[in-house]
Scaffold this motif. Structure first.
Motif, mmCIF file in Angstrom:
data_model
loop_
_atom_site.group_PDB
_atom_site.id
_atom_site.type_symbol
_atom_site.label_atom_id
_atom_site.label_comp_id
_atom_site.label_asym_id
_atom_site.label_seq_id
_atom_site.Cartn_x
_atom_site.Cartn_y
_atom_site.Cartn_z
ATOM 1 N N HIS A 1 6.987 -6.489 1.451
ATOM 2 C CA HIS A 1 5.603 -6.253 0.996
ATOM 3 C C HIS A 1 5.300 -7.280 -0.096
ATOM 4 O O HIS A 1 5.316 -8.473 0.167
ATOM 5 C CB HIS A 1 5.504 -4.798 0.529
ATOM 6 C CG HIS A 1 4.113 -4.287 0.276
ATOM 7 N ND1 HIS A 1 2.981 -4.979 0.567
ATOM 8 C CD2 HIS A 1 3.684 -3.100 -0.264
ATOM 9 C CE1 HIS A 1 1.914 -4.271 0.235
ATOM 10 N NE2 HIS A 1 2.316 -3.127 -0.285
ATOM 11 N N ARG B 1 -7.329 -14.272 4.118
ATOM 12 C CA ARG B 1 -6.988 -14.542 2.717
ATOM 13 C C ARG B 1 -6.124 -15.796 2.606
ATOM 14 O O ARG B 1 -6.213 -16.556 1.645
ATOM 15 C CB ARG B 1 -6.212 -13.360 2.116
ATOM 16 C CG ARG B 1 -6.975 -12.063 2.121
ATOM 17 C CD ARG B 1 -6.060 -10.906 1.782
ATOM 18 N NE ARG B 1 -4.934 -10.823 2.699
ATOM 19 C CZ ARG B 1 -3.878 -10.038 2.536
ATOM 20 N NH1 ARG B 1 -3.797 -9.263 1.476
ATOM 21 N NH2 ARG B 1 -2.907 -10.017 3.425
ATOM 22 N N ALA C 1 15.592 -18.818 11.899
ATOM 23 C CA ALA C 1 14.527 -17.798 11.956
ATOM 24 C C ALA C 1 14.317 -17.303 13.385
ATOM 25 O O ALA C 1 13.913 -16.156 13.593
ATOM 26 C CB ALA C 1 13.226 -18.369 11.392
ATOM 27 N N PHE D 1 6.793 -19.261 16.981
ATOM 28 C CA PHE D 1 5.859 -18.702 15.999
ATOM 29 C C PHE D 1 4.469 -18.518 16.595
ATOM 30 O O PHE D 1 3.805 -17.526 16.330
ATOM 31 C CB PHE D 1 5.807 -19.593 14.742
ATOM 32 C CG PHE D 1 7.086 -19.531 13.965
ATOM 33 C CD1 PHE D 1 7.286 -18.557 13.012
ATOM 34 C CD2 PHE D 1 8.120 -20.430 14.212
ATOM 35 C CE1 PHE D 1 8.479 -18.458 12.311
ATOM 36 C CE2 PHE D 1 9.316 -20.350 13.520
ATOM 37 C CZ PHE D 1 9.503 -19.365 12.570
ATOM 38 N N GLY E 1 4.025 -14.135 9.270
ATOM 39 C CA GLY E 1 3.934 -12.876 10.008
ATOM 40 C C GLY E 1 3.223 -11.804 9.197
ATOM 41 O O GLY E 1 3.154 -11.871 7.965
#
Ligand code: ACO
Length: 405
Positions: free
Chosen positions: A242, A292, A269, A331, A282
């Motif tokens: 978070h 944002r 990754a 990705f 992600g």
């Protein structure tokens, strides 16, 4: 008011239906009028206003007002709100003593959980949650004092004296002043950097029912006071999945260390057997560019250019990583776009803010969102939040005395 694809299970659960939804992937915990997200389209609206417009034309305190009161303030309301918030930036002087009980090498988020929770021990004249005026005063106090507490946490960690607020500098500028001025040296606020700071706060102001906001609501549903609820939100924000992600981004960039190592980390990754994830990429809700992050990217470019840091090796790694991830099949197919934390980490580093403080800054920015949700819940009808569970433990069995085990 429920959409066509929403099943209201309230009557069904009364008849014995039981839903199991770990991670609340498809379960709404409340109704809310504050923030709307369309993760597929990359849309984020606060009280109906697109985040891009707020970031460009509004400022942090005006957005705080909007989140809490539901409408943009008129000129007089805006002036009054700003003056009220800036007037409350000081903290009770006895709270200064509270800091000295912490180890100086404590993580700043650990200190923030403590000192914000402790506000309820110093401001118990506003803790009647049934009193609207008390709720409003708590909101003012929290928004005003969070930057002061955050900066004090930093100053304490480096052994410098606390710097008192300068209310004439505005919210972002005053925060930078409290972080970087010393009793021997004034900090000259650069308007580009103060604006970037304000924008970081604004872009973090709310994001509907994320883990920390849901925690604030859950704590609040038991009738706990708002300072305690926000402290609970800070604890939930701390984790790397978070709010801790902006810190994790910088740790990762340092670990990569050189542009030549990027491919190795990209490969890691993608490897299912390797727990490594590309930090700052992600999002649970956004399966498109986080709006944002777009604004944050632009602010990031402005700050790096203002400070002449475009050629800094760490920032070069970040830029390359962003480019590769946006083109890489893994990705792209999993819709793992750079998120807001990717760019905020880079800006904060450029502003000279130490990595351990990043999540504290996220918490400061998120405070009005937490308050708005708490207030929305408390002002309406609500029940104590009490999730059920799917029990998978032992069935009933008889106790065996220790001598027979
Ligand atoms: N790097 C590599 N692979 C990833 C990443 C990543 N950062 N994020 C997700 N994936 C992969 C997963 O391995 C999974 O692959 P699979 O389908 O082959 O099993 C798939 O993408 C979906 O991932 P989930 O973990 O199921 O997605 P979830 O919605 O549960 O998690 C989260 C979202 C926690 C943000 C995740 O993307 C992540 O860990 N990112 C890195 C941490 C981060 O940046 N957090 C900040 C979030 S934004 C915020 O708090 C403001």
């Amino acid at each position: 008011s429920l959409g066509p694809d929403v099943v209201d299970v309230r009557s069904l659960t009364a008849n014995g239906l039981f839903t199991y939804d770990p991670g609340f992937v498809s379960t709404a915990s409340c109704e809310s009028k504050i923030t709307y997200i369309d993760g597929d389209k990359g849309v984020l609206l606060h009280r109906g206003y697109p985040i891009e417009q707020l970031a460009e034309h509004s400022d942090y305190l005006e957005t705080c007002y909007l989140l809490i009161y539901g409408e943009l303030p008129d000129k007089e309301e805006k002036k009054h709100f700003e003056a009220t918030i800036m007037r409350h930036t000081m903290i009770h002087e006895q709270m200064v003593d509270l800091f000295s009980g912490f180890r100086r090498d404590a993580h700043p988020m650990a200190v923030m959980c403590g000192v914000v929770g402790a506000l309820s021990a110093f401001y118990h004249d506003s803790l009647d949650i049934t009193n609207e005026r008390h709720r409003e005063i708590c909101a003012y106090r929290l928004i005003s004092k969070m930057p002061t507490l955050a900066a004090m946490t930093y100053k304490y960690s480096i052994g410098q004296p606390f710097i008192y607020p300068r209310n004439d500098l505005g919210y972002g500028g005053n925060f930078l002043h409290m972080m970087f001025a010393t009793p021997c040296e004034e900090y000259e606020v650069n308007p580009v950097l103060a604006r970037a700071m304000d924008r970081i706060f604004l872009l973090h102001a709310d994001h509907e029912q994320n883990a920390s906001t849901s925690t604030v609501r859950l704590a609040g549903s038991s009738g706990a006071n708002p300072f305690a609820c926000i402290a609970a939100g800070i604890a939930a924000l701390w984790g790397p999945a978070h709010g801790g992600a902006n810190e994790a981004v910088l740790v990762m960039l340092n670990e990569i260390g050189d542009e030549k190592n990027i491919d190795e980390f990209i490969t890691r990754a993608k490897d299912k057997d390797d727990p490594f994830r590309l930090m700052g990429f992600g999002h649970r809700v956004y399966k498109n560019f986080d709006p944002r992050a777009k604004v944050m990217k632009q602010t990031c470019d402005e700050v790096l250019s203002e400070l002449g840091l475009e050629d800094d090796p760490l920032f070069k790694i970040a830029k390359r990583l962003e480019k590769i991830a946006l083109e890489d099949e893994y990705f792209v197919s999993k819709k793992l776009y750079p998120n807001v934390d990717f760019y905020s980490g880079i800006i904060l580093k450029a502003l000279g803010i130490p990595t351990e403080m990043f999540t504290v800054i996220f918490a400061t920015g998120r405070t009005p969102g937490w308050i708005a949700h708490w207030h929305e819940m408390i002002s309406g009808e609500y029940r104590i939040g009490r999730p059920r569970q799917l029990y998978t433990g032992e069935t009933s069995r008889d106790f065996v005395p220790v001598s027979d085990r």
